[in-house]
Design a protein around this motif. Structure first.
Motif, PDB file in Angstrom:
ATOM      1  N   GLU A 184       5.102  20.711  29.220  1.00  0.00           N
ATOM      2  CA  GLU A 184       6.461  20.879  29.732  1.00  0.00           C
ATOM      3  C   GLU A 184       7.490  20.187  28.844  1.00  0.00           C
ATOM      4  N   GLN A 187       9.978  22.280  26.793  1.00  0.00           N
ATOM      5  CA  GLN A 187      11.132  22.910  27.420  1.00  0.00           C
ATOM      6  C   GLN A 187      12.239  21.878  27.623  1.00  0.00           C
ATOM      7  N   ASN A 189      14.737  20.288  29.865  1.00  0.00           N
ATOM      8  CA  ASN A 189      14.925  20.143  31.311  1.00  0.00           C
ATOM      9  C   ASN A 189      16.303  19.537  31.568  1.00  0.00           C
TER      10      ASN A 189
END
Length: 479
Positions: A184, A187, A189
């Motif tokens: 993650e 990405q 955020n």
């Protein structure tokens, strides 16, 4: 480098943030981590390039020992693995002793044996206690076969990650490496970035607008303790409790906020400790990572509470003596740790005997005890401590009007009573905040962000920037 500086806010972090996410966006996570490591080393060594040599040496030394332990594990050579662990822990402790405790040891050796061994002019590397404990924990985890494979780049990021390197938390591999390896991270955020920015602003405000204000009053008070009466002396000790609270809390908030903005995470190291109802609970809330380290790597291996009451008392006291000396080379830190250790033993014995103390009373008694022990923590030696206790015996109920200047109040004696009342009300208000308000991370995680919150965060940062001329270092930079 420090968070509360122009160079960090306007140059270092913007450059890091932009280039880091450009590399992330282009799916070059390894390059992003290399850049993050390089910037972390620059952050650590800013102002003193010699620190680069220390940090690089520490990283290479411990990673090599980790690899030797890993190879021994694969070849099932348990004795060899144990030897490498012993060498690694010994070398780390020797480096810590040499830089941080050598002169303290020589001073006491000369005093006891009437010798004249010379002192060394040593530069204590920034955050050496945090770095040493973190790497010892890593080697022990590797010995216990809890680490698995960790490449050099991951290890460098793990050790050097700048938000925690100078004042904690003491992170362990199981807390950080899974986050570092999480896909993650590839990405962006934006919600996490927003929350991180707000939490950083929250922590910066604590440091600049609260901790440093109280700190100026404390520094003045300790420098003029011989001329203060009991009331003013008591206020000074309370102000130090506030100073170290908001200083450490502010740093912890900023460290987590920065890590969130980089889509990483750090464990909570500070959880409203003045809301504790016992010494045991206090240490579950104050410097959580140090408590975790001492429990996992010293208390439990020594037997914990599994080998009888006397052994449990001994283990508890030893852990707190280690906690005291970890904070600095001074007998005052040793005394501070010993008193907390004794208090921990007494607290557990009272609980084992089913003695019930009303929760509100227990909370007040714990806070008074913590405030008392902060006096010992803050003093430079027994003579200064004796001077403070003598000040508590002096007469007079009026607050020294020279204290008012640090809080924007006039020192004119004509308004002394009014200013004194205002200062007391301010103290009570801050006391209520630290006793009842949840920690900033909890507040930030539950907030639904709106534009107004971003404006408020920017406003706090601007207000802090206007006060940068009177900024002080973090208290835990000394440890």
């Amino acid at each position: 480098m420090i968070f509360q500086s122009y160079i960090f806010l306007f140059v270092f972090f913007p450059v890091l943030f932009i280039i880091y996410y450009i590399l992330i966006k282009k799916k070059k996570r390894n390059w992003a981590d290399i850049f993050l490591s390089a910037m972390s080393i620059l952050f650590y060594a800013y102002g003193n390039v010699k620190l680069v040599y220390f940090l690089v040496f520490e990283v290479i030394l411990n990673y090599c020992i980790y690899r030797l332990i890993s190879i021994s594990t694969k070849k099932d050579k348990h004795n060899l693995k144990k030897i490498f662990l012993f060498i690694g822990v010994s070398l780390n402790l020797f480096i810590l002793f040499y830089y941080k405790y050598y002169n303290f040891f020589i001073e006491n050796w000369n005093g006891i044996f009437k010798t004249q061994h010379s002192f060394k002019t040593l530069m204590v590397p920034l955050g050496i206690s945090f770095i040493t404990f973190q790497q010892i924990a890593f080697l022990v985890d590797a010995y216990r076969d809890e680490v698995g494979q960790c490449n050099l780049l991951e290890y460098i990021v793990f050790v050097t990650f700048f938000p925690h390197i100078s004042s904690g938390p003491i992170i362990t591999q199981d807390q950080f490496l899974p986050v570092l390896r999480n896909k993650e991270r590839e990405q962006i955020n934006w919600e996490k970035i927003d929350r991180g920015f707000f939490l950083f602003a929250f922590g910066l405000g604590k440091k600049i607008l609260l901790a440093d204000v109280f700190g100026q009053a404390v520094d003045w008070g300790y420098g003029n303790i011989s001329g203060l009466n009991a009331v003013s002396t008591f206020l000074i000790t309370v102000f130090y409790s506030f100073q170290i609270y908001f200083d450490f809390s502010g740093y912890s908030d900023m460290a987590i906020g920065i890590s969130w903005m980089l889509n990483l995470d750090l464990p909570v190291n500070f959880d409203s400790p003045y809301q504790a109802c016992s010494v045991t609970e206090f240490w579950k809330r104050w410097h959580i990572s140090l408590t975790r380290f001492l429990t996992k790597y010293i208390y439990i291996p020594l037997g914990g509470n599994r080998k009888g009451k006397i052994r449990t008392w001994f283990n508890t006291l030893l852990v707190f003596l280690c906690s005291g000396i970890w904070h600095g080379a001074s007998w005052m830190f040793v005394l501070w740790g010993a008193i907390h250790g004794i208090a921990m033993i007494v607290t557990k014995e009272v609980r084992n005997r089913n003695v019930r103390v009303p929760r509100k009373l227990s909370r007040i008694l714990t806070l008074l005890f913590v405030n008392f022990t902060w006096i010992i923590f803050r003093t430079s030696g027994f003579s200064e401590l004796r001077e403070i206790f003598n000040a508590f015996l002096r007469g007079g109920i009026l607050i020294d009007n020279r204290l008012f200047q640090f809080f924007g109040l006039t020192s004119n004696s004509r308004y002394a009573l009014i200013c004194g009342i205002v200062l007391v009300l301010l103290t009570v208000m801050v006391l209520l905040v630290v006793m009842f308000m949840p920690n900033a991370k909890q507040i930030t995680e539950k907030m639904k962000f709106k534009t107004v919150y971003g404006i408020a965060a920017i406003g706090v940062i601007v207000l802090c920037i206007l006060h940068f001329s009177s900024v002080s270092m973090f208290v835990y930079f000394n440890f």
